[in-house]
Write a protein that holds these residues in place. Sequence first.
Motif, PDB file in Angstrom:
ATOM      1  N   ILE A 116     -14.877  43.314  20.594  1.00 37.22           N
ATOM      2  CA  ILE A 116     -14.297  42.884  21.702  1.00 37.22           C
ATOM      3  C   ILE A 116     -13.310  43.122  21.714  1.00 37.22           C
ATOM      4  N   GLY A 117     -12.510  44.060  22.861  1.00 36.81           N
ATOM      5  CA  GLY A 117     -11.507  44.410  22.828  1.00 36.81           C
ATOM      6  C   GLY A 117     -10.675  45.287  23.895  1.00 36.81           C
ATOM      7  N   GLY A 118      -9.787  46.255  23.523  1.00 35.67           N
ATOM      8  CA  GLY A 118     -10.041  46.563  25.119  1.00 35.67           C
ATOM      9  C   GLY A 118     -10.587  46.986  26.454  1.00 35.67           C
ATOM     10  N   LEU A 119     -11.705  47.407  25.496  1.00 36.39           N
ATOM     11  CA  LEU A 119     -13.145  48.071  25.940  1.00 36.39           C
ATOM     12  C   LEU A 119     -14.262  47.465  26.394  1.00 36.39           C
ATOM     13  N   GLY A 120     -14.139  46.179  25.289  1.00 34.33           N
ATOM     14  CA  GLY A 120     -14.921  45.407  25.181  1.00 34.33           C
ATOM     15  C   GLY A 120     -15.165  44.842  26.101  1.00 34.33           C
ATOM     16  N   HIS A 121     -13.993  43.490  26.391  1.00 36.01           N
ATOM     17  CA  HIS A 121     -13.764  42.921  27.007  1.00 36.01           C
ATOM     18  C   HIS A 121     -13.740  43.251  28.134  1.00 36.01           C
ATOM     19  N   MET A 122     -13.526  44.308  29.252  1.00 39.54           N
ATOM     20  CA  MET A 122     -14.165  44.766  29.987  1.00 39.54           C
ATOM     21  C   MET A 122     -15.396  44.989  30.635  1.00 39.54           C
ATOM     22  N   ALA A 123     -16.396  45.633  29.311  1.00 41.25           N
ATOM     23  CA  ALA A 123     -17.431  45.507  29.601  1.00 41.25           C
ATOM     24  C   ALA A 123     -18.595  44.797  29.327  1.00 41.25           C
ATOM     25  N   LEU A 124     -17.893  43.527  28.964  1.00 39.60           N
ATOM     26  CA  LEU A 124     -18.170  42.482  29.014  1.00 39.60           C
ATOM     27  C   LEU A 124     -18.271  41.537  30.071  1.00 39.60           C
ATOM     28  N   LYS A 125     -16.856  42.040  31.396  1.00 40.84           N
ATOM     29  CA  LYS A 125     -17.152  41.726  32.891  1.00 40.84           C
ATOM     30  C   LYS A 125     -17.521  42.342  33.201  1.00 40.84           C
ATOM     31  N   PHE A 126     -18.246  44.028  33.344  1.00 38.31           N
ATOM     32  CA  PHE A 126     -18.973  44.382  34.427  1.00 38.31           C
ATOM     33  C   PHE A 126     -19.758  44.582  34.366  1.00 38.31           C
ATOM     34  N   LEU A 127     -20.411  44.367  32.900  1.00 32.28           N
ATOM     35  CA  LEU A 127     -21.957  44.071  32.624  1.00 32.28           C
ATOM     36  C   LEU A 127     -22.777  42.930  33.104  1.00 32.28           C
ATOM     37  N   HIS A 128     -21.684  42.266  33.251  1.00 32.29           N
ATOM     38  CA  HIS A 128     -22.177  39.857  33.527  1.00 32.29           C
ATOM     39  C   HIS A 128     -22.430  40.006  35.024  1.00 32.29           C
ATOM     40  N   ALA A 129     -20.790  40.518  35.894  1.00 32.44           N
ATOM     41  CA  ALA A 129     -21.304  41.054  37.102  1.00 32.44           C
ATOM     42  C   ALA A 129     -22.263  42.126  37.751  1.00 32.44           C
ATOM     43  N   SER A 133     -15.869  38.992  14.161  1.00 31.44           N
ATOM     44  CA  SER A 133     -14.746  38.044  14.177  1.00 31.44           C
ATOM     45  C   SER A 133     -15.657  36.882  14.949  1.00 31.44           C
ATOM     46  N   PRO A 134     -16.978  36.393  14.167  1.00 30.52           N
ATOM     47  CA  PRO A 134     -17.166  34.953  14.619  1.00 30.52           C
ATOM     48  C   PRO A 134     -16.611  33.818  15.591  1.00 30.52           C
ATOM     49  N   ASP A 135     -15.194  33.932  15.551  1.00 33.44           N
ATOM     50  CA  ASP A 135     -13.973  33.154  16.200  1.00 33.44           C
ATOM     51  C   ASP A 135     -13.718  33.589  17.586  1.00 33.44           C
ATOM     52  N   LYS A 136     -14.776  34.837  18.230  1.00 31.41           N
ATOM     53  CA  LYS A 136     -14.369  35.336  19.246  1.00 31.41           C
ATOM     54  C   LYS A 136     -15.553  34.974  20.249  1.00 31.41           C
ATOM     55  N   GLU A 137     -15.812  33.921  19.348  1.00 30.59           N
ATOM     56  CA  GLU A 137     -17.668  33.853  20.246  1.00 30.59           C
ATOM     57  C   GLU A 137     -17.294  33.503  21.478  1.00 30.59           C
ATOM     58  N   ALA A 138     -16.464  32.157  21.841  1.00 31.31           N
ATOM     59  CA  ALA A 138     -16.419  31.648  23.040  1.00 31.31           C
ATOM     60  C   ALA A 138     -15.937  32.703  23.644  1.00 31.31           C
ATOM     61  N   GLU A 139     -14.788  33.348  23.222  1.00 32.00           N
ATOM     62  CA  GLU A 139     -14.261  33.987  24.706  1.00 32.00           C
ATOM     63  C   GLU A 139     -14.762  34.910  25.118  1.00 32.00           C
ATOM     64  N   ALA A 140     -15.784  35.195  23.740  1.00 31.55           N
ATOM     65  CA  ALA A 140     -16.954  36.447  24.566  1.00 31.55           C
ATOM     66  C   ALA A 140     -17.814  36.190  25.529  1.00 31.55           C
ATOM     67  N   ARG A 141     -18.337  35.000  25.279  1.00 34.46           N
ATOM     68  CA  ARG A 141     -18.907  34.059  26.517  1.00 34.46           C
ATOM     69  C   ARG A 141     -18.171  33.997  27.865  1.00 34.46           C
ATOM     70  N   GLU A 142     -16.693  33.481  27.849  1.00 39.22           N
ATOM     71  CA  GLU A 142     -16.691  33.750  28.689  1.00 39.22           C
ATOM     72  C   GLU A 142     -16.383  34.554  29.646  1.00 39.22           C
ATOM     73  N   VAL A 147     -15.406  52.426  30.456  1.00 39.17           N
ATOM     74  CA  VAL A 147     -17.088  51.467  30.356  1.00 39.17           C
ATOM     75  C   VAL A 147     -18.133  51.566  31.394  1.00 39.17           C
ATOM     76  N   PHE A 148     -16.996  51.420  32.741  1.00 40.96           N
ATOM     77  CA  PHE A 148     -17.703  50.995  33.936  1.00 40.96           C
ATOM     78  C   PHE A 148     -18.521  52.307  34.272  1.00 40.96           C
TER      79      PHE A 148
END
Length: 239
Positions: A79-92, A103-112, A59-60
């Motif tokens: 938001i899985g093995g690849l997606g969670h890393m993408a969120l971290k890199f793109l945010h930084a 999965s709407p229940d993943k919203e809080a984790e996605a924002r974190e 993802v980088f």
Amino acid sequence: CEWCMSGSHNLCLTAEGTIVGRHGGFANKVRAHHAWVVPLPSDIDPVTAGPLFCGGITVFNPIVQFDVKPTDRVGVIGIGGLGHMALKFLHAWGCDVTAFSTSPDKEAEARELGANHFINSRDPNALKSVENSFDLILSTVNADLDWSTYIACLRPKGRLHFVGVVPNPVSSLVFPLIAAQKSISGSPLGSPATVAKMLDFAARHKIEPVIETFEFDQVNEALERLNSGKARYRLVLKH
């Protein structure tokens, strides 16, 4: 090799896996070609480093290849093995990041993890609300989706980029691509130079994958956890 000599080792037409398809997956030492060996920065934890060389670089690499700007708006599908890393890199990286998930229940984790916004991708109205919004949408899922919907979410010159392997051919009407000069593309891993850049960036911004650790004598439990689809988000064997 034209590709290796030009710095695109990951595109080599005769590339061979170091461990995939070979014995030695659980070894504590490995022999590799010197051009591919990248020292770990001292600030990188060896326990969490392994997934950076797979999901992390996957993802980088597009961020570097497509010269993503900190001012860009980027969507991440899954938001899985690849997606969670993408969120971290793109945010930084400084981007305005939107997570797409079924999965709407993943919203809080996605924002974190770094998402500024969250879209329930099962909600047609939510998808409609972000049409003409993104410079880049990164698909990390291994599922067939309505790709025309996501292409409509791209701004002019936007790109739908695949790093997740979808099961069936990707189809799209060509006119929306022509009219707004949009693109569909994909990429594998990254070159050694990009890996080194990723490691430096991860060390600087304290970026680590989310992992679950197992001792070597728990390997069968780890594989059961993997097969269950509940791993969050990479499994690491350590001893």
